[in-house]
Motif scaffolding. Structure first.
Motif, PDB file in Angstrom:
ATOM      1  N   SER A 702       0.827  -1.206   0.000  1.00 39.22           N
ATOM      2  CA  SER A 702       0.000   0.000   0.000  1.00 39.22           C
ATOM      3  C   SER A 702       0.861   1.256   0.000  1.00 39.22           C
ATOM      4  O   SER A 702       1.942   1.306   0.602  1.00 39.22           O
ATOM      5  N   ALA A 703       0.345   2.262  -0.654  1.00 39.18           N
ATOM      6  CA  ALA A 703       1.084   3.515  -0.764  1.00 39.18           C
ATOM      7  C   ALA A 703       0.994   4.344   0.499  1.00 39.18           C
ATOM      8  O   ALA A 703       1.928   5.073   0.842  1.00 39.18           O
ATOM      9  N   THR A 704      -0.099   4.247   1.204  1.00 38.48           N
ATOM     10  CA  THR A 704      -0.291   5.040   2.420  1.00 38.48           C
ATOM     11  C   THR A 704      -0.580   4.137   3.612  1.00 38.48           C
ATOM     12  O   THR A 704      -1.048   3.006   3.462  1.00 38.48           O
ATOM     13  N   MET A 705      -0.305   4.703   4.764  1.00 41.00           N
ATOM     14  CA  MET A 705      -0.550   3.953   5.985  1.00 41.00           C
ATOM     15  C   MET A 705      -2.042   3.698   6.187  1.00 41.00           C
ATOM     16  O   MET A 705      -2.448   2.593   6.561  1.00 41.00           O
ATOM     17  N   ALA A 706      -2.867   4.693   5.894  1.00 41.59           N
ATOM     18  CA  ALA A 706      -4.295   4.536   6.108  1.00 41.59           C
ATOM     19  C   ALA A 706      -4.888   3.436   5.253  1.00 41.59           C
ATOM     20  O   ALA A 706      -5.765   2.691   5.691  1.00 41.59           O
ATOM     21  N   SER A 707      -4.403   3.297   4.041  1.00 42.23           N
ATOM     22  CA  SER A 707      -4.991   2.307   3.141  1.00 42.23           C
ATOM     23  C   SER A 707      -4.714   0.885   3.594  1.00 42.23           C
ATOM     24  O   SER A 707      -5.603   0.035   3.584  1.00 42.23           O
ATOM     25  N   TRP A 708      -3.474   0.580   4.014  1.00 46.12           N
ATOM     26  CA  TRP A 708      -3.196  -0.807   4.416  1.00 46.12           C
ATOM     27  C   TRP A 708      -3.815  -1.147   5.760  1.00 46.12           C
ATOM     28  O   TRP A 708      -4.191  -2.291   6.001  1.00 46.12           O
ATOM     29  N   ILE A 709      -3.948  -0.141   6.635  1.00 45.02           N
ATOM     30  CA  ILE A 709      -4.645  -0.395   7.897  1.00 45.02           C
ATOM     31  C   ILE A 709      -6.097  -0.752   7.623  1.00 45.02           C
ATOM     32  O   ILE A 709      -6.651  -1.704   8.193  1.00 45.02           O
ATOM     33  N   GLU A 710      -6.750   0.001   6.750  1.00 44.53           N
ATOM     34  CA  GLU A 710      -8.152  -0.256   6.443  1.00 44.53           C
ATOM     35  C   GLU A 710      -8.358  -1.611   5.788  1.00 44.53           C
ATOM     36  O   GLU A 710      -9.412  -2.238   5.955  1.00 44.53           O
ATOM     37  N   GLU A 711      -7.338  -2.087   5.067  1.00 44.57           N
ATOM     38  CA  GLU A 711      -7.464  -3.380   4.398  1.00 44.57           C
ATOM     39  C   GLU A 711      -7.375  -4.564   5.368  1.00 44.57           C
ATOM     40  O   GLU A 711      -7.970  -5.607   5.130  1.00 44.57           O
ATOM     41  N   ILE A 712      -6.632  -4.387   6.452  1.00 47.02           N
ATOM     42  CA  ILE A 712      -6.442  -5.535   7.357  1.00 47.02           C
ATOM     43  C   ILE A 712      -7.371  -5.512   8.554  1.00 47.02           C
ATOM     44  O   ILE A 712      -7.565  -6.545   9.201  1.00 47.02           O
ATOM     45  N   VAL A 713      -7.960  -4.373   8.888  1.00 45.43           N
ATOM     46  CA  VAL A 713      -8.772  -4.284  10.108  1.00 45.43           C
ATOM     47  C   VAL A 713     -10.020  -5.145   9.986  1.00 45.43           C
ATOM     48  O   VAL A 713     -10.661  -5.213   8.940  1.00 45.43           O
ATOM     49  N   ASP A 714     -10.358  -5.812  11.102  1.00 44.39           N
ATOM     50  CA  ASP A 714     -11.538  -6.666  11.178  1.00 44.39           C
ATOM     51  C   ASP A 714     -12.796  -5.867  10.802  1.00 44.39           C
ATOM     52  O   ASP A 714     -13.119  -4.873  11.464  1.00 44.39           O
ATOM     53  N   PRO A 715     -13.515  -6.268   9.773  1.00 40.72           N
ATOM     54  CA  PRO A 715     -14.718  -5.527   9.380  1.00 40.72           C
ATOM     55  C   PRO A 715     -15.831  -5.587  10.428  1.00 40.72           C
ATOM     56  O   PRO A 715     -16.757  -4.792  10.377  1.00 40.72           O
ATOM     57  N   MET A 716     -15.748  -6.537  11.392  1.00 41.18           N
ATOM     58  CA  MET A 716     -16.777  -6.637  12.438  1.00 41.18           C
ATOM     59  C   MET A 716     -16.529  -5.686  13.599  1.00 41.18           C
ATOM     60  O   MET A 716     -17.339  -5.611  14.513  1.00 41.18           O
ATOM     61  N   MET A 717     -15.401  -4.964  13.578  1.00 42.58           N
ATOM     62  CA  MET A 717     -15.133  -4.046  14.680  1.00 42.58           C
ATOM     63  C   MET A 717     -16.192  -2.948  14.661  1.00 42.58           C
ATOM     64  O   MET A 717     -16.318  -2.208  13.678  1.00 42.58           O
ATOM     65  N   PRO A 718     -16.985  -2.818  15.736  1.00 43.74           N
ATOM     66  CA  PRO A 718     -18.192  -1.990  15.681  1.00 43.74           C
ATOM     67  C   PRO A 718     -17.988  -0.500  15.892  1.00 43.74           C
ATOM     68  O   PRO A 718     -18.943   0.223  15.973  1.00 43.74           O
ATOM     69  N   SER A 719     -16.770  -0.015  15.990  1.00 46.33           N
ATOM     70  CA  SER A 719     -16.595   1.410  16.264  1.00 46.33           C
ATOM     71  C   SER A 719     -15.406   1.958  15.500  1.00 46.33           C
ATOM     72  O   SER A 719     -14.617   1.225  14.898  1.00 46.33           O
ATOM     73  N   GLU A 720     -15.270   3.279  15.544  1.00 47.99           N
ATOM     74  CA  GLU A 720     -14.133   3.947  14.923  1.00 47.99           C
ATOM     75  C   GLU A 720     -12.860   3.620  15.705  1.00 47.99           C
ATOM     76  O   GLU A 720     -12.900   3.289  16.882  1.00 47.99           O
TER      77      GLU A 720
END
Length: 761
Positions: A702-720
């Motif tokens: 990933s080119a940016t830190m935000a993009s690769w974090i968003e790709e690996i984070v559990d989609p069931m995490m219910p909050s920001e």
């Protein structure tokens, strides 16, 4: 307040005429007494409204009390204070005496002192009952050295202060005036509270415990703690709580009373399918009339709905935005679930599954409902919910008669009979002691060093040694299984004091007793807030069992598959777990390697605080030893084991560091490292590398830190979540799972890195 009224005010009419001063004394002088056998031997307030003397509470049971002189419709009197509410006295030879030294003493049957004012004065003193209802012991100079207002029971009279040093305690029942379970008092935060405090459980229930003090309209910024009811019917407390009686104004005589059931009427009836435990006393509560054999997922149970009924506390799970069907299924699949609360709150339906049914009440203001879990075969008998609620609201009907059994000395006993009886008792006692001495000597000789070992263990570890019969009964013959793993099976149990516990049957239970005790004894020396607490053990014949504290929210693995763990809970779990591991590695007396760290062995308590559990595979090693050869076999679970285990390399604390890193990556991504198996050319299974390599690939691609974090984070995490802090957590985990153990940080280093992030969170 959103709940039924918790304080009970009873108006009483003024007397139309006063008692004659010639027939009743108004004071008790030194050297005088009031006798229980003289009903007219009482103190009367000057206005005649109140009386003090011996009050009949039951069969041959009397207390020295203060009551309103005018009787009720049934001839009884309203009692407002009792000196000896928890130790009533006999109807013969009992008396209240004012001694010459100024001490007020209550004796039972002329022999036993059951209450005293604990006073001493060189001046002349007398006991008087004031018009306010205050029983006062004062000197001739009118200096008060003791008064009943400073030690209330269940009642406040007008202008009687409730302070930080006093509390109101309810009676057991309408007919049993001994101390009950409901208390009104000032808490340490200066707030007036109501608490249900029994031998089994203690719980604040007013103001609503989930509210902050300011949300409940209370103030904690006070110089002192005082509450008082005035003669007009207005109650005012220093924490800003106040109210006025409906018939506010000068007129009726009032009292402020902590009712026998805290005014929570559900305490006085059993829910459908349950019955009174003790038919003579409601204070024992209720017990189920049914036996519901259960296996997880069993569908032999159903639910009965109780509208507007709430049970506070003892949640085994909380699920937001659940449908009623989803909530039912959640309770059915858990043997631990006794029922569930379901209500609409701020546009969301909330589901609370209950492990215990306590602190219940019925209130029209409660917009939810309680669903009680019952056998399907019983549901047809409860098909009229309106009738159920009417029965459920019924008041306390159980009556308790207090019966005392006191022996009295007769003045003309036969002296010869007394001597023969005494001689026979003495001879029998000597003979009994001799038999006991011989038996104990033989028993101790037989037991030898085994008894010494067991006693030393109990003192050293503070464990309790349970019998197998106790644990079998607590688990209902090991019928409720709550966990199963490679190291053993875990059952839920309830001890006689109603403590819920987890009882583990280790797989390696064929070892001898001495070996088992030697292996578990170090556990008693371990103590950390994020370490599961071990309460005891059983080593009886072939049985080897361990007793742990019970964790309401189960394992981390169970919660990762639901939407209950938000970002903050996951981060706190990572921090709490590594603090515990750092303690085991570097702070406790022995060097403890966890060896099998995985989400199944991290448990969550009622506040979702993590506790590391299951020491079945742990190993005690010499601190500082690098080549530890004490491991006779691979210890751990596939997917979480460090490469050292596979390549048969020396095992150090860095093996636990590796497992911790895998657990953190699983918490962040929601992906299990054991879902797929990748076999290398030399036949090694490297499934844990799949998760590690996948995260590293996403980070590098990933080119940016935000993009690769968003790709690996559990989609069931219910909050920001905080992207920057998430990046630090993932990078720390990747350091922990380095192939080279020397490149991994220590647990204490991980603690410092994460604590720095937590402080800024």
């Amino acid at each position: 307040m959103g709940k039924p009224s918790l304080i009970f005010l009873l108006p009483l009419l003024l007397l139309s005429s006063l008692y004659s001063s010639s027939s009743t004394p108004y004071s008790l002088s030194q050297g005088s007494c009031i006798c229980v056998e003289k009903p007219d031997d009482i103190l009367l307030s000057p206005n005649g409204v109140l009386s003090a003397g011996f009050h009949h509470f039951g069969d041959n049971a009397y207390g020295f009390a203060i009551w309103f002189s005018e009787p009720l419709y049934d001839g009884n009197h309203t009692v407002v204070w009792t000196a000896n509410r928890d130790q009533l006295v006999n109807g013969r030879h009992s008396k209240l005496s004012l001694l010459q030294n100024g001490n007020l003493v209550l004796t039972d049957a002329g022999q036993f002192t059951v209450w005293t004012s604990g006073t001493n004065s060189n001046s002349t003193v007398q006991l008087q009952l004031h018009d306010t209802g205050n029983l006062v012991l004062q000197t001739s100079e009118e200096v008060i050295i003791w008064c009943s207002f400073h030690s209330p029971t269940d009642t406040l009279l007008p202008h009687q202060p409730l302070t930080r040093y006093t509390m109101l305690v309810s009676s057991q029942s309408p007919s049993n005036y001994s101390s009950g379970y409901y208390k009104l008092y000032f808490d340490d935060d200066n707030v007036l509270r109501l608490v249900f405090d029994s031998l089994e459980v203690s719980s604040v229930y007013w103001p609503d415990p989930w509210l902050n003090n300011w949300e409940a309209g209370r103030s904690t910024y006070v110089a002192n703690r005082t509450a008082e009811l005035d003669s007009s019917g207005h109650f005012q407390s220093t924490d800003d709580f106040h109210f006025s009686a409906v018939e506010f104004g000068i007129g009726p005589q009032r009292r402020f009373t902590m009712d026998v059931d805290g005014n929570i009427r559900l305490k006085c009836s059993c829910i459908p399918g349950y019955k009174m435990t003790n038919h003579s006393d409601w204070s024992y509560g209720c017990e189920p009339e049914f036996d519901l054999p259960c296996k997880d997922g069993d569908n032999e149970a159903g639910f009965i709905k109780l509208p507007h009924v709430e049970f506070y506390g003892h949640d085994s799970g909380f699920f937001s935005n659940y449908t009623l069907k989803m909530c039912e299924e959640q309770c059915l699949k858990s043997c631990n679930c006794r029922g569930f609360q379901y209500k609409l709150d701020n546009g969301f339906y909330l589901c609370y599954t209950k492990a215990l049914l306590r602190n219940g009440y019925l209130s029209p203001s409660f917009r939810g409902a309680m669903y009680i879990k019952l056998p399907k075969a019983n549901l047809s008998s409860y098909d009229k919910p309106i009738q159920l609620i009417q029965e459920f609201r019924s008041g306390c009907s159980g009556q308790v008669s207090v019966q005392l059994n006191r022996a009295y000395r007769k003045p003309h006993e036969d002296e010869i009979s007394k001597f023969i009886l005494w001689f026979a008792c003495a001879f029998g006692g000597v003979e009994f002691m001799f038999i006991c001495f011989v038996w104990c000597f033989l028993y101790k000789t037989h037991q030898g060093s085994v008894s010494t070992t067991q006693g030393d263990l109990q003192v050293a570890t503070k464990f309790r040694r349970f019998t197998y019969t106790e644990l079998k009964k607590a688990t209902k013959n090991f019928s409720v299984e709550i966990g199963r793993g490679g190291s053993g099976v875990v059952y839920m149990g309830v001890l006689p004091d109603q403590q819920v516990v987890a009882i583990k049957c280790p797989n390696e239970a064929n070892q001898g007793e001495a070996e088992f005790l030697a292996e578990i004894s170090p556990i008693g020396r371990l103590n950390h807030m994020n370490l599961i607490e071990t309460w005891g053990y059983c080593a009886e014949r072939k049985h080897r069992l361990l007793v742990y504290e019970y964790m309401e929210h189960g394992s981390l693995a169970e919660n990762l598959n639901s939407n209950t763990l938000d970002w903050e809970k996951r981060f706190n779990t990572a921090v709490g777990t590594v603090k515990c591991l750092a303690y085991l590695h570097e702070e406790c007396l022995e060097w403890v390697l966890r060896c099998d760290l995985k989400p199944q062995n991290i448990l969550l308590d009622s506040n979702y605080q993590p506790k590391v559990a299951d020491f079945g595979l742990s190993k005690l090693l010499n601190r500082g030893g690098e080549n530890n050869s004490g491991f006779s076999r691979i210890r751990g679970t596939r997917g979480y084991m460090a490469p050292e285990w596979i390549f048969n390399l020396p095992i150090t604390s860095k093996a636990d560091v590796y497992s911790y890193g895998v657990v953190v990556l699983e918490m962040v991504t929601g992906r299990s490292p054991t879902t797929s198996v990748h076999t290398t050319g030399d036949g090694r299974e490297m499934e844990q590398r799949r998760l590690v390599e996948w995260v590293r690939e996403k980070m590098n691609e990933s080119a940016t830190m935000a993009s690769w974090i968003e790709e690996i984070v559990d989609p069931m995490m219910p909050s920001e979540y905080d992207i920057g802090k998430m990046e630090i957590l993932v990078k720390v985990a990747l350091q922990c799972v380095e192939e080279d153990k020397e490149a991994r940080p220590t647990m204490s280093q991980v603690v410092r890195m994460l604590m720095h992030q937590q402080d800024s969170y």
